[in-house]
Design a protein around this motif. Structure first.
Motif, short mmCIF file in Angstrom:
data_model
loop_
_atom_site.label_atom_id
_atom_site.label_comp_id
_atom_site.label_asym_id
_atom_site.label_seq_id
_atom_site.Cartn_x
_atom_site.Cartn_y
_atom_site.Cartn_z
N CYS A 99 2.43 -3.92 1.51
CA CYS A 99 1.72 -2.91 0.71
C CYS A 99 1.71 -3.34 -0.75
O CYS A 99 2.76 -3.62 -1.33
N THR A 101 -0.17 -1.41 -3.08
CA THR A 101 -0.73 -0.29 -3.84
C THR A 101 0.28 0.21 -4.89
O THR A 101 1.47 -0.13 -4.81
N PRO A 103 2.44 2.58 -6.13
CA PRO A 103 3.88 2.85 -6.07
C PRO A 103 4.70 1.62 -5.62
O PRO A 103 5.75 1.32 -6.20
N CYS A 104 4.20 0.89 -4.63
CA CYS A 104 4.91 -0.31 -4.18
C CYS A 104 4.85 -1.40 -5.25
O CYS A 104 5.82 -2.12 -5.49
N CYS A 140 -1.98 1.34 0.69
CA CYS A 140 -0.84 2.24 0.95
C CYS A 140 -0.55 2.44 2.44
O CYS A 140 -1.40 2.83 3.23
N LEU A 141 0.71 2.19 2.81
CA LEU A 141 1.14 2.37 4.20
C LEU A 141 1.64 3.79 4.45
O LEU A 141 2.05 4.13 5.56
N GLY A 142 1.65 4.62 3.41
CA GLY A 142 2.02 6.03 3.59
C GLY A 142 3.51 6.28 3.55
O GLY A 142 3.97 7.30 4.05
N ALA A 143 4.27 5.36 2.96
CA ALA A 143 5.72 5.57 2.85
C ALA A 143 6.15 5.33 1.40
O ALA A 143 7.22 4.77 1.14
N CYS A 144 5.29 5.78 0.47
CA CYS A 144 5.46 5.46 -0.96
C CYS A 144 6.82 5.84 -1.53
O CYS A 144 7.33 5.19 -2.43
N VAL A 149 7.35 -1.39 0.44
CA VAL A 149 7.33 -1.30 1.91
C VAL A 149 6.51 -2.44 2.50
O VAL A 149 5.48 -2.82 1.95
S1 FES Z 1 2.01 2.59 -2.08
FE1 FES Z 1 3.13 1.38 -0.67
S2 FES Z 1 3.52 2.78 0.91
FE2 FES Z 1 2.29 3.95 -0.45
#
Ligand code: FES
Length: 192
Positions: A99, A101, A103-104, A140-144, A149
């Protein structure tokens, strides 16, 4: 060879059909939708096809599913190319979806990416020479909350740093058991 682009002709099987078991599952998925709406089953059928074919979807499977769902093959192809969960070329035994995106990224995704590339000797969208690993970047994998992640095959690895991702790769290479989920002992997505 990018896993997001169709494999070259010499790797494409001439035909694709579901195994007997998968055909039963496919029919069950199709039966969930009213007559005339069979196209709604395209995602689970593509997932079945990918799992049957070592984690990638050949063009023959795109055509097979299109015929089964009575939809144009191009429409099925559009779905396959939209979702990064589908691979159009052979991937490694361990397919790492990293990921990238915000946050990651803020929590060190670039360093995780650099460690993966360095350890595996590959760039994004490539497969390692021994066929063990492939690497791609996804949204985003949905575990921000547990960033950064990666997803490897069906499992998430969370709260990573350069040492933990390096250890995961080493352990997978050595055929050892690996710890899934949070690498720092976080329960679910609770505060630490
Ligand atoms: S930004 Fe990486 S899991 Fe949401």
């Amino acid at each position: 060879m990018s896993v997001r682009k169709p494999a070259p002709k010499h790797l494409q099987p001439e035909t694709f059909i579901f195994t007997e078991d998968n055909l039963i599952l496919a029919k069950k998925h199709i039966a969930k939708y009213p007559e005339g709406r069979q196209a709604s089953a395209v995602l689970p059928l593509l997932d079945l096809a990918q799992r049957q074919n070592q984690n990638w979807i050949p063009m023959a499977a795109v055509e097979y599913i299109a015929e089964m769902l009575k939809m144009p093959a191009m429409k099925v192809f559009e779905v396959v190319t939209f979702y990064t969960m589908f691979n159009l070329s052979p991937v490694g035994k361990y397919h790492i979806q990293l990921c990238g995106t915000t946050p990651c990224w803020l929590r060190g995704a670039d360093q995780i990416k650099a460690t993966c590339k360095d350890k595996l000797g590959i760039n994004l969208d490539e497969v390692s020479k021994d066929g063990q690993f492939s690497l791609c970047e996804v949204e985003c994998l949905g575990a921000c909350a547990n960033a950064p992640v990666v997803q490897i095959n069906d499992d998430f690895y969370e709260d990573l740093d350069t040492s933990s991702i390096a250890k995961i790769i080493d352990d997978l290479s050595a055929g050892k058991e690996v710890k899934k989920g949070s690498q720092i002992g976080r329960k679910s997505s609770e505060n630490q």
